[in-house]
Write a protein that holds these residues in place. Structure first.
Motif, PDB file in Angstrom:
ATOM      1  N   PRO A 265      -1.432  13.649   4.736  1.00 17.23           N
ATOM      2  CA  PRO A 265      -1.972  12.307   5.016  1.00 17.23           C
ATOM      3  C   PRO A 265      -3.358  12.308   5.631  1.00 17.23           C
ATOM      4  O   PRO A 265      -4.184  11.449   5.283  1.00 17.23           O
ATOM      5  CB  PRO A 265      -0.930  11.720   5.968  1.00 17.23           C
ATOM      6  N   SER A 269      -6.562  10.497   3.857  1.00 13.51           N
ATOM      7  CA  SER A 269      -7.296   9.434   4.539  1.00 13.51           C
ATOM      8  C   SER A 269      -8.781   9.753   4.654  1.00 13.51           C
ATOM      9  O   SER A 269      -9.626   8.873   4.462  1.00 13.51           O
ATOM     10  CB  SER A 269      -6.696   9.215   5.936  1.00 13.51           C
ATOM     11  N   ARG A 287      -2.147   1.508   4.421  1.00 18.70           N
ATOM     12  CA  ARG A 287      -0.945   0.816   4.898  1.00 18.70           C
ATOM     13  C   ARG A 287       0.286   1.210   4.083  1.00 18.70           C
ATOM     14  O   ARG A 287       1.342   1.521   4.646  1.00 18.70           O
ATOM     15  CB  ARG A 287      -1.162  -0.696   4.826  1.00 18.70           C
ATOM     16  N   GLU A 288       0.164   1.210   2.776  1.00 18.62           N
ATOM     17  CA  GLU A 288       1.327   1.460   1.932  1.00 18.62           C
ATOM     18  C   GLU A 288       1.747   2.945   1.932  1.00 18.62           C
ATOM     19  O   GLU A 288       2.933   3.249   1.853  1.00 18.62           O
ATOM     20  CB  GLU A 288       1.032   1.029   0.489  1.00 18.62           C
ATOM     21  N   LYS A 290       1.078   4.910   4.427  1.00 20.54           N
ATOM     22  CA  LYS A 290       1.304   5.298   5.833  1.00 20.54           C
ATOM     23  C   LYS A 290       0.494   6.529   6.196  1.00 20.54           C
ATOM     24  O   LYS A 290       1.016   7.543   6.678  1.00 20.54           O
ATOM     25  CB  LYS A 290       2.795   5.536   6.084  1.00 20.54           C
ATOM     26  N   LEU A 291      -0.813   6.421   5.957  1.00 14.98           N
ATOM     27  CA  LEU A 291      -1.721   7.519   6.259  1.00 14.98           C
ATOM     28  C   LEU A 291      -2.183   7.436   7.688  1.00 14.98           C
ATOM     29  O   LEU A 291      -2.219   6.358   8.292  1.00 14.98           O
ATOM     30  CB  LEU A 291      -2.937   7.471   5.314  1.00 14.98           C
ATOM     31  N   ARG A 292      -2.588   8.565   8.208  1.00 17.92           N
ATOM     32  CA  ARG A 292      -3.169   8.578   9.545  1.00 17.92           C
ATOM     33  C   ARG A 292      -4.548   9.212   9.459  1.00 17.92           C
ATOM     34  O   ARG A 292      -4.811  10.060   8.595  1.00 17.92           O
ATOM     35  CB  ARG A 292      -2.281   9.354  10.522  1.00 17.92           C
TER      36      ARG A 292
END
Length: 293
Positions: A265, A269, A287-288, A290-292
């Motif tokens: 992730p 991102s 958002r979909e 769920k990345l950081r």
């Protein structure tokens, strides 16, 4: 005008497959069969599909595979005959008129200035007049006004162009014509009737992985698999612009350049701007998926 005896563009669908692959374009059987038939039957090829699935690249690959010259007409709203077909070099004509003696009759002056010397050939006319193998790419034809399609009908029907001052110019060697469309508007039935039709969509995961591995040196199978899986998830989202194949290739090259071995992730991102070019798309993906950061 004598017609030049043309060599076949491709000997068979299998020949098209092998020669297109040699240029780096990996095509399926429907694509290679249609490409073979377009050359064999001498009919234009209309390719529709979303942006970035290889429509334009197919025309480039045909030119590269056959050693033909690629002539491209990029369509846009407001395109007119002067930019697509031909126009007269008015400045040069004016200079000739000014240099003409006062005793010369207008009829003679007219005949002097409306000759090939003063003609500015645009893509459609250039492709018609060439004696060498030519691939004519009419790119994003759906972006033009409906009236522009009328300019194409004579070319696509009889491969000829009528210039009132000079007469009819017929092709001595038919070009391989490719029209591409993102289907933003419906093309006229008159244009469609004159073409073979091919719909290109995003490739399946296996084919896209093969494309990445063939186009990106140093990319290993595992990372290619991860990238294709993420791109597939992005295409499932309601984005303004889904990632194209070209952007998948750019993303793979980005990962190689940054020496990223795992598409976790955080890596996604930090490099998402390579494939998503709208803030809303970027925010939705973060958002979909769920990345950081």
């Amino acid at each position: 005008m004598t017609t030049v005896e043309a060599q076949p563009w491709f000997k068979s669908p299998d020949d098209a497959l092998k020669r297109l692959e040699a240029t780096g374009y990996l095509a399926d059987s429907a694509t290679t069969t249609t490409a073979f038939l377009a050359g064999e039957l001498g009919k234009p090829l209309l390719i529709e599909g979303p942006a970035g699935v290889g429509k334009t690249e197919l025309a480039k690959a045909v030119a590269a595979a056959t050693g033909a010259e690629l002539i491209r007409l990029q369509c846009y709203e407001g395109l007119d005959e002067a930019r697509a077909l031909y126009e007269w070099n008015y400045k040069k004509q004016l200079l000739r008129i000014q240099a003409t003696g006062p005793d010369q009759a207008w009829e003679q002056t007219h005949d002097d200035i409306f000759t090939d010397e003063f003609l500015l050939s645009r893509p459609l006319l250039t492709a018609i007049r060439r004696e060498e193998p030519t691939v004519l790419l009419i790119d994003e034809v759906d972006k033009t006004d409906v009236e522009v399609e009328g300019l194409l009908l004579e070319v696509l029907s009889d491969f000829q162009v009528t210039i009132p001052e000079l007469g009819t110019v017929e092709a001595v060697r038919r070009p391989f014509v490719v029209l591409t469309s993102n289907a933003t508007r419906e093309l006229s039935e008159a244009v469609k009737r004159r073409c073979l039709y091919l719909h290109l969509d995003y490739p399946d995961a296996q084919r896209e992985q093969e494309i990445l591995l063939s186009r990106v040196p140093g990319l290993d199978d595992r990372l290619a698999h991860e990238l294709v899986a993420v791109v597939a998830r992005l295409r499932e989202l309601e984005l303004k612009k889904a990632p194209s194949i070209a952007e998948s290739i750019d993303w793979a090259r980005t990962l190689i350049a940054l020496q990223i071995k795992n598409l976790d992730p955080a890596a996604i991102s930090s490099t998402l701007g390579v494939v998503l070019k709208h803030v809303s798309d970027h925010d939705r993906a973060v958002r979909e998926l769920k990345l950081r950061g």
